[in-house]
Design a protein around this motif. Structure first.
Motif, PDB file in Angstrom:
ATOM      1  N   ASP A 106       0.832  -1.209   0.000  1.00 42.33           N
ATOM      2  CA  ASP A 106       0.000   0.000   0.000  1.00 42.33           C
ATOM      3  C   ASP A 106       0.865   1.257   0.000  1.00 42.33           C
ATOM      4  O   ASP A 106       0.579   2.215  -0.725  1.00 42.33           O
ATOM      5  N   ASP A 141       2.344   1.776  -3.412  1.00 42.87           N
ATOM      6  CA  ASP A 141       1.289   2.202  -4.334  1.00 42.87           C
ATOM      7  C   ASP A 141       0.916   3.674  -4.123  1.00 42.87           C
ATOM      8  O   ASP A 141       0.680   4.401  -5.079  1.00 42.87           O
ATOM      9  N   PHE A 179       1.066   0.134  -8.324  1.00 43.61           N
ATOM     10  CA  PHE A 179       1.868  -1.018  -7.896  1.00 43.61           C
ATOM     11  C   PHE A 179       0.991  -2.109  -7.310  1.00 43.61           C
ATOM     12  O   PHE A 179       1.193  -3.291  -7.572  1.00 43.61           O
ATOM     13  N   ARG A 180       0.002  -1.722  -6.522  1.00 42.30           N
ATOM     14  CA  ARG A 180      -0.907  -2.694  -5.910  1.00 42.30           C
ATOM     15  C   ARG A 180      -1.535  -3.586  -6.978  1.00 42.30           C
ATOM     16  O   ARG A 180      -1.617  -4.793  -6.828  1.00 42.30           O
TER      17      ARG A 180
END
Length: 94
Positions: A33, A36, A43-44
């Motif tokens: 998280d 991201d 990214f998540r």
């Protein structure tokens, strides 16, 4: 702790590693998280499945050389000095 990005994740992130400070008791999910939200938006989506409950196949994550599927999965606790490796495919040697 250090987050390390291998193979396609290296290309996506534009760097091999990033140094991260998270509060005590943070988990691998918290690290995902954080990356991201503060390092690489999206990214998540790269590492988690569509429901966000597990890793997207065949992504693997290792903490200090141990795959998280042999630890506590995304709830694996992280500590100062840990090295977390993100790979878009199977890891045989970390």
């Amino acid at each position: 702790m250090k987050a390390v990005f291998l193979q396609e994740f290296y290309r996506e992130m534009g760097r091999f590693e990033v140094e991260v400070e998270l509060p005590e008791g943070a988990t691998v999910r918290d690290l995902i998280d954080y990356i991201d939200e503060r390092v690489k938006p999206g990214f998540r989506r790269l590492v988690l499945d569509d429901e966000g409950r597990g890793l997207r196949y065949p992504v693997e994550v290792a903490v200090n050389g141990r795959r998280v599927d042999f630890l506590d999965g995304l709830e694996t606790r992280l500590g100062e000095g840990d090295r977390v490796v993100f790979s878009p495919r199977a890891l045989f040697v970390v």
